[in-house]
Scaffold this motif. Structure first.
Motif, mmCIF file in Angstrom:
data_model
loop_
_atom_site.group_PDB
_atom_site.id
_atom_site.type_symbol
_atom_site.label_atom_id
_atom_site.label_comp_id
_atom_site.label_asym_id
_atom_site.label_seq_id
_atom_site.Cartn_x
_atom_site.Cartn_y
_atom_site.Cartn_z
ATOM 1 N N ARG A 1 2.969 -1.966 -1.148
ATOM 2 C CA ARG A 1 2.870 -0.831 -0.232
ATOM 3 C C ARG A 1 3.279 0.428 -0.991
ATOM 4 O O ARG A 1 4.171 0.379 -1.817
ATOM 5 N N THR A 2 2.611 1.506 -0.690
ATOM 6 C CA THR A 2 2.932 2.769 -1.327
ATOM 7 C C THR A 2 3.303 3.772 -0.252
ATOM 8 O O THR A 2 3.158 3.511 0.937
ATOM 9 N N THR A 3 3.769 4.933 -0.682
ATOM 10 C CA THR A 3 4.076 5.981 0.282
ATOM 11 C C THR A 3 2.807 6.691 0.736
ATOM 12 O O THR A 3 2.829 7.400 1.720
ATOM 13 N N ASP A 4 1.725 6.474 0.024
ATOM 14 C CA ASP A 4 0.442 7.089 0.366
ATOM 15 C C ASP A 4 -0.273 6.210 1.391
ATOM 16 O O ASP A 4 -0.640 5.063 1.100
ATOM 17 N N ALA A 5 -0.480 6.723 2.585
ATOM 18 C CA ALA A 5 -1.075 5.946 3.674
ATOM 19 C C ALA A 5 -2.475 5.453 3.320
ATOM 20 O O ALA A 5 -2.834 4.317 3.626
ATOM 21 N N GLU B 1 -3.703 4.769 0.351
ATOM 22 C CA GLU B 1 -3.590 3.673 -0.617
ATOM 23 C C GLU B 1 -3.096 2.394 0.046
ATOM 24 O O GLU B 1 -3.522 1.301 -0.303
ATOM 25 N N THR B 2 -2.182 2.522 1.002
ATOM 26 C CA THR B 2 -1.692 1.350 1.722
ATOM 27 C C THR B 2 -2.828 0.709 2.514
ATOM 28 O O THR B 2 -2.968 -0.521 2.529
#
Length: 122
Positions: free
Chosen positions: A64-68, A70-71
């Motif tokens: 999981r990333t902080t970029d929605a 990318e998630t």
């Protein structure tokens, strides 16, 4: 958001759906009927408990990333990997009814059931 009534996968005459807990589709659990509520009927199974031969390429630790955006892309890749694993299982004639029975006999669903099974496997 995933539609409760939408098939997750239809392949070789087998239909699989997401398993739900409240308003959320569970990440690792799939059901043999639409709109299945986890912990409420024993018609679902944990994909991680399929035989090892079917799990090739399955990422058990989705990043999981902080970029929605990318998630969401990672989630879509994860779902496609799940579909591929399930297609392999269906193609090999895997008995999903037996998977359902086994997963619920081993302590049911959810994190506690998975943890019990993981500890018992040691």
């Amino acid at each position: 958001m995933v539609n409760r009534r939408k098939l997750m996968l239809s392949h070789g005459g087998v239909k699989l759906y997401h398993s739900w807990k409240g308003a959320r589709a569970l990440t690792w659990w799939y059901a043999l009927e639409p709109g299945h509520e986890a912990e409420g009927g024993g018609r679902d199974f944990d994909i991680r408990n399929l035989p090892e031969a079917f799990l090739s390429g399955l990422d058990l630790d989705m990043a999981r990333t902080t970029d929605a955006a990318e998630t969401l892309k990672a989630y879509d890749r994860m779902l496609e990997a799940h579909r591929e694993a399930l297609r392999r299982a269906i193609g090999a004639g895997h008995d999903f009814e037996a998977s359902v029975a086994r997963d619920h006999r081993k302590g049911g669903g959810g994190v506690l059931g998975w943890l019990r099974r993981a500890l018992a496997a040691r």
